[in-house]
Design an enzyme around this catalytic site. Sequence first.
Site, PDB file in Angstrom:
ATOM      1  N   HIS A 176       9.105   1.119   3.455  1.00 14.75           N
ATOM      2  CA  HIS A 176      10.265   1.229   4.348  1.00 14.75           C
ATOM      3  C   HIS A 176      11.178   0.045   4.074  1.00 14.75           C
ATOM      4  O   HIS A 176      10.915  -0.778   3.187  1.00 14.75           O
ATOM      5  CB  HIS A 176       9.814   1.281   5.812  1.00 14.75           C
ATOM      6  CG  HIS A 176       8.830   0.196   6.169  1.00 14.75           C
ATOM      7  ND1 HIS A 176       9.179  -1.137   6.203  1.00 14.75           N
ATOM      8  CD2 HIS A 176       7.512   0.251   6.470  1.00 14.75           C
ATOM      9  CE1 HIS A 176       8.131  -1.861   6.529  1.00 14.75           C
ATOM     10  NE2 HIS A 176       7.099  -1.046   6.686  1.00 14.75           N
ATOM     11  N   MET A 206       0.840  -1.199   0.000  1.00  8.49           N
ATOM     12  CA  MET A 206       0.000   0.000   0.000  1.00  8.49           C
ATOM     13  C   MET A 206       0.876   1.251   0.000  1.00  8.49           C
ATOM     14  O   MET A 206       0.387   2.355   0.304  1.00  8.49           O
ATOM     15  CB  MET A 206      -0.930  -0.003   1.215  1.00  8.49           C
ATOM     16  CG  MET A 206      -1.917  -1.166   1.151  1.00  8.49           C
ATOM     17  SD  MET A 206      -3.461  -0.845   2.008  1.00  8.49           S
ATOM     18  CE  MET A 206      -2.858  -0.548   3.635  1.00  8.49           C
ATOM     19  N   VAL A 232      11.404  -7.169   9.209  1.00  7.23           N
ATOM     20  CA  VAL A 232      12.641  -6.395   9.412  1.00  7.23           C
ATOM     21  C   VAL A 232      12.417  -5.495  10.624  1.00  7.23           C
ATOM     22  O   VAL A 232      11.346  -4.885  10.766  1.00  7.23           O
ATOM     23  CB  VAL A 232      12.986  -5.576   8.149  1.00  7.23           C
ATOM     24  CG1 VAL A 232      14.240  -4.732   8.375  1.00  7.23           C
ATOM     25  CG2 VAL A 232      13.191  -6.513   6.963  1.00  7.23           C
ATOM     26  N   SER A 276       4.699   1.041   8.366  1.00 10.24           N
ATOM     27  CA  SER A 276       4.405   2.380   7.831  1.00 10.24           C
ATOM     28  C   SER A 276       3.753   3.257   8.899  1.00 10.24           C
ATOM     29  O   SER A 276       3.741   4.479   8.789  1.00 10.24           O
ATOM     30  CB  SER A 276       3.463   2.274   6.629  1.00 10.24           C
ATOM     31  OG  SER A 276       3.996   1.371   5.705  1.00 10.24           O
ATOM     32  N   HIS A 282       9.781  -3.386   3.379  1.00 12.68           N
ATOM     33  CA  HIS A 282       9.274  -3.630   2.022  1.00 12.68           C
ATOM     34  C   HIS A 282      10.437  -3.827   1.043  1.00 12.68           C
ATOM     35  O   HIS A 282      10.381  -4.697   0.167  1.00 12.68           O
ATOM     36  CB  HIS A 282       8.454  -2.436   1.517  1.00 12.68           C
ATOM     37  CG  HIS A 282       7.182  -2.190   2.261  1.00 12.68           C
ATOM     38  ND1 HIS A 282       7.021  -1.125   3.108  1.00 12.68           N
ATOM     39  CD2 HIS A 282       6.003  -2.868   2.275  1.00 12.68           C
ATOM     40  CE1 HIS A 282       5.797  -1.139   3.607  1.00 12.68           C
ATOM     41  NE2 HIS A 282       5.160  -2.186   3.129  1.00 12.68           N
TER      42      HIS A 282
HETATM   43  O1  PAF Z   1      -0.144  -5.641   3.603  1.00 17.58           O
HETATM   44  C1  PAF Z   1      -0.530  -4.744   2.828  1.00 17.58           C
HETATM   45  O2  PAF Z   1       0.178  -3.795   2.533  1.00 17.58           O
HETATM   46  C2  PAF Z   1      -1.920  -4.832   2.222  1.00 17.58           C
HETATM   47  O3  PAF Z   1      -2.831  -5.401   3.114  1.00 17.58           O
HETATM   48  C3  PAF Z   1      -1.952  -5.584   0.877  1.00 17.58           C
HETATM   49  C4  PAF Z   1      -1.587  -7.042   1.030  1.00 17.58           C
HETATM   50  C5  PAF Z   1      -1.008  -4.913  -0.112  1.00 17.58           C
HETATM   51  C6  PAF Z   1      -3.371  -5.523   0.298  1.00 17.58           C
HETATM   52  O4  PAF Z   1      -3.802  -4.216   0.109  1.00 17.58           O
END
Ligand code: PAF
Length: 283
Positions: free
Chosen positions: A26, A22, A175, A185, A29
């Site tokens: 950071h 979403m 992490v 986030s 990710h």
């Molecule tokens: O974990 C997330 O960032 C969200 O729930 C996802 C899996 C991208 C779905 O919107």
Amino acid sequence: MRILTSARDLAQFSSGVFVPTMGALHEGHFALVRDARRRADLARAPVVVSVFVNPTQFNDPKDLDRYPRTLGADAAGCQRAGADALYAPHVQDIYPPNEPVPVPPLPPVATQPGLEDAHRPGHFAGVVQVVSRLFSLVRPRAAIFGEKDWQQLRVIAAMSATLHPDIDIVPGPTVREPDGLAMSSRNVFLSPDDRAIARALSAALRAAQSEPTPTAAEDRMRRILLDAPVASIEYAVVRDAETLARPDPARPARALIAARVGAVRLIDNAPWPGESRRPGWTG
Ligand code: PAF
């Protein structure tokens, strides 16, 4: 790296390794994107990251409004981490006005544990809806999801086994900051005092790992969180790692916490018991 907003442009990036997000990315990710790059290189496949703040998974509209949006920084980080494409669709591309997007049936792990399902009603319906839709548009061979959202990972694995059996669901390790706080986030919303208190979640999980039974582990986690003090504890439990039902000594288990620190809701989890106590427990 290409930045795509239209699903039409995704065709050339199909059969790759996919990291759905979403945004507000950071280091946690970017570690997933680097892992995707390694896996994709073995198969000479592309890496696709999506950034889409999915409105259907927010149960509080204020939470949706204040969710951080940082597309420029997200794109720069994804490029450094080795992504080939960043897919950042508009809401109407994911949810076309005249084309209802089905909500897949929810597996038991999305409705029965009484964890995120109880504290965020409707959340998993939105998650499986958007993930299934993204899978149909991106058509990856594998998708990576962070272990920090453990129940989400189990829900997506169960949904995908039924609806998208050709897509491998790959877990990505959490992490952590140097003091143990899981990267999220939402951490940017913590005040300096609350940031110090937030360390208690990972400390509680670590302490629980050396307790001899699930009940002792749960008591220990609650004591540490109350002493911190967090504003409220939503759950601090030990469950079966896959089904999130009551743990069974013969199967892997997981300790999971959700707590409010100031106004910020944080979640974290870890394997239970810790390495030093394996294998097995009784009682
Ligand atoms: O974990 C997330 O960032 C969200 O729930 C996802 C899996 C991208 C779905 O919107």
